[in-house]
Design a protein around this motif. Sequence first.
Motif, PDB file in Angstrom:
ATOM      1  N   VAL A  24       0.845  -1.189   0.000  1.00  0.00           N
ATOM      2  CA  VAL A  24       0.000   0.000   0.000  1.00  0.00           C
ATOM      3  C   VAL A  24       0.883   1.242   0.000  1.00  0.00           C
ATOM      4  CG1 VAL A  24      -1.922  -1.099   1.222  1.00  0.00           C
ATOM      5  CG2 VAL A  24      -0.176   0.099   2.522  1.00  0.00           C
ATOM      6  N   LEU A  25       0.286   2.336  -0.415  1.00  0.00           N
ATOM      7  CA  LEU A  25       0.935   3.636  -0.374  1.00  0.00           C
ATOM      8  C   LEU A  25      -0.004   4.583   0.353  1.00  0.00           C
ATOM      9  CD1 LEU A  25       3.019   5.798  -1.472  1.00  0.00           C
ATOM     10  CD2 LEU A  25       1.373   6.111  -3.311  1.00  0.00           C
ATOM     11  N   PRO A  29      -0.476  15.235   2.330  1.00  0.00           N
ATOM     12  CA  PRO A  29       0.197  16.504   2.058  1.00  0.00           C
ATOM     13  C   PRO A  29       1.165  16.851   3.180  1.00  0.00           C
ATOM     14  CG  PRO A  29      -1.986  16.918   2.917  1.00  0.00           C
ATOM     15  CD  PRO A  29      -1.871  15.423   2.736  1.00  0.00           C
ATOM     16  N   VAL A  30       2.014  17.817   2.928  1.00  0.00           N
ATOM     17  CA  VAL A  30       2.916  18.313   3.961  1.00  0.00           C
ATOM     18  C   VAL A  30       2.083  19.056   5.006  1.00  0.00           C
ATOM     19  CG1 VAL A  30       4.820  19.910   4.421  1.00  0.00           C
ATOM     20  CG2 VAL A  30       4.845  18.503   2.358  1.00  0.00           C
ATOM     21  N   GLY A  41      -5.792  12.510   2.839  1.00  0.00           N
ATOM     22  CA  GLY A  41      -4.892  11.940   1.851  1.00  0.00           C
ATOM     23  C   GLY A  41      -5.531  10.739   1.194  1.00  0.00           C
ATOM     24  N   SER A  42      -4.683   9.887   0.642  1.00  0.00           N
ATOM     25  CA  SER A  42      -5.161   8.701  -0.067  1.00  0.00           C
ATOM     26  C   SER A  42      -4.444   7.455   0.422  1.00  0.00           C
ATOM     27  CB  SER A  42      -4.884   8.836  -1.570  1.00  0.00           C
ATOM     28  OG  SER A  42      -5.562   9.940  -2.100  1.00  0.00           O
TER      29      SER A  42
END
Length: 171
Positions: A24-25, A29-30, A41-42
């Motif tokens: 998985v990834l 964001p920062v 996020g995703s």
Amino acid sequence: GTAVAQAQRVVHPVALFGNDNNGVLISLPVVPANGSATVSGSLIFGIGTQVNNGLGVAKVFGTDPISGYLTTVYSGKNYPDSFIDSGSSALFLPSSLNIPVCPPADPIAPGYLCPSATQNLSATNRGTNGATGTVSFSVANADMLFSSSQITAFSNLAAPNLDPQGFNWGL
């Protein structure tokens, strides 16, 4: 620690997918230096199995097949028990970095790191496959970070790592 009966253990669900079952990834964001109230996020299933989950220019860091460790090099010293952990809510750093810890009686952030000013640092991660990459990171005063109850996501929150030989690069 505690023992858990085999019947109560949960198998990592990604391995059970028919496709997209090789990892998985998590893409986020920062987070700004003073934190954020929310972060979105995703979570992408599979690595290089679909058009939307290719590695692109990402670098692959080999890890020890048993422990999952890679080596972090900080200030010329090797920390061979280092790892990346999306389940950790902070950075966990070796005490040899000599960053002050908030006192145990601290009402806001006991046990977290409390430098008098934000520390801007960098280290190099080295995989077992020889891949390297520089990580720039900051450690802010946890008392200051926790002073707003509206902020719940931090990029520079840190605490001492129990393993003096490793960095825990937490989420």
